[in-house]
Motif scaffolding. Structure first.
Motif, mmCIF file in Angstrom:
data_model
loop_
_atom_site.group_PDB
_atom_site.id
_atom_site.type_symbol
_atom_site.label_atom_id
_atom_site.label_comp_id
_atom_site.label_asym_id
_atom_site.label_seq_id
_atom_site.Cartn_x
_atom_site.Cartn_y
_atom_site.Cartn_z
ATOM 1 N N ARG A 101 0.984 -1.332 0.032
ATOM 2 C CA ARG A 101 0.050 -0.021 0.086
ATOM 3 C C ARG A 101 1.135 1.288 0.050
ATOM 4 N N ILE A 102 0.629 2.227 -0.934
ATOM 5 C CA ILE A 102 1.428 3.562 -0.893
ATOM 6 C C ILE A 102 0.464 4.480 -1.084
ATOM 7 N N ASP A 103 0.796 5.706 -0.709
ATOM 8 C CA ASP A 103 -0.287 6.719 -1.019
ATOM 9 C C ASP A 103 -0.506 7.110 -2.252
ATOM 10 N N ASP A 104 -1.868 7.722 -2.497
ATOM 11 C CA ASP A 104 -2.453 7.932 -3.626
ATOM 12 C C ASP A 104 -1.383 8.864 -4.505
ATOM 13 N N THR A 105 -0.816 10.189 -3.823
ATOM 14 C CA THR A 105 -0.029 11.301 -4.486
ATOM 15 C C THR A 105 1.182 10.256 -4.886
ATOM 16 N N LEU A 106 1.804 9.374 -4.203
ATOM 17 C CA LEU A 106 2.963 8.783 -4.500
ATOM 18 C C LEU A 106 2.910 8.028 -5.654
ATOM 19 N N TYR A 107 1.517 7.183 -5.857
ATOM 20 C CA TYR A 107 1.229 6.469 -6.776
ATOM 21 C C TYR A 107 1.283 7.173 -8.048
ATOM 22 N N ASP A 108 0.384 8.470 -8.027
ATOM 23 C CA ASP A 108 0.307 9.337 -9.305
ATOM 24 C C ASP A 108 1.665 9.772 -9.999
ATOM 25 N N GLN A 167 6.074 9.365 -13.936
ATOM 26 C CA GLN A 167 7.465 9.432 -14.050
ATOM 27 C C GLN A 167 7.563 7.933 -14.940
ATOM 28 N N ALA A 168 6.863 7.041 -14.729
ATOM 29 C CA ALA A 168 7.180 5.786 -15.303
ATOM 30 C C ALA A 168 6.864 5.944 -16.821
ATOM 31 N N GLN A 169 5.719 6.689 -16.939
ATOM 32 C CA GLN A 169 5.307 6.944 -18.334
ATOM 33 C C GLN A 169 6.666 7.645 -19.226
ATOM 34 N N ALA A 170 7.019 8.613 -18.489
ATOM 35 C CA ALA A 170 8.161 9.433 -19.195
ATOM 36 C C ALA A 170 9.318 8.763 -19.342
ATOM 37 N N ILE A 214 8.953 2.555 -9.259
ATOM 38 C CA ILE A 214 8.840 2.175 -7.517
ATOM 39 C C ILE A 214 9.914 1.639 -7.225
ATOM 40 N N GLU A 215 10.066 0.373 -7.964
ATOM 41 C CA GLU A 215 11.524 -0.494 -7.653
ATOM 42 C C GLU A 215 12.817 0.461 -8.014
#
Length: 75
Positions: free
Chosen positions: A6-13, A18-21, A30-31
């Motif tokens: 579980r992670i914070d919604d803001t961190l997920y967004d 960043q993942a898309q970029a 995240i890894e």
């Protein structure tokens, strides 16, 4: 091995953007952040940006590496 976390919604967004970029999955992003953070904590004398670039360079391998040329040694 995968584990749900579980992670914070803001961190997920932030990870999704960043993942898309950087053309990673969200989990991969995240890894990557975790690896950079661990390496930075293990080497507190090194700047975080240096640690990040080093991990990227290591992942690229020698085929994509640019040879180092010391200043003053250029032709």
């Amino acid at each position: 091995m995968s584990m749900p976390v579980r992670i914070d919604d803001t961190l997920y967004d932030q990870a999704r953007a960043q993942a898309q970029a950087e053309r990673r999955t969200i989990a991969g992003q995240i890894e990557f952040w975790a690896m950079v953070g661990k390496a930075a904590l293990d080497n507190p004398d090194l700047p975080t940006d240096f640690v990040r670039e080093l991990l990227i360079a290591r992942a690229e391998g020698p085929t994509l590496a640019t040879p180092f040329v010391a200043e003053g040694k250029r032709d």
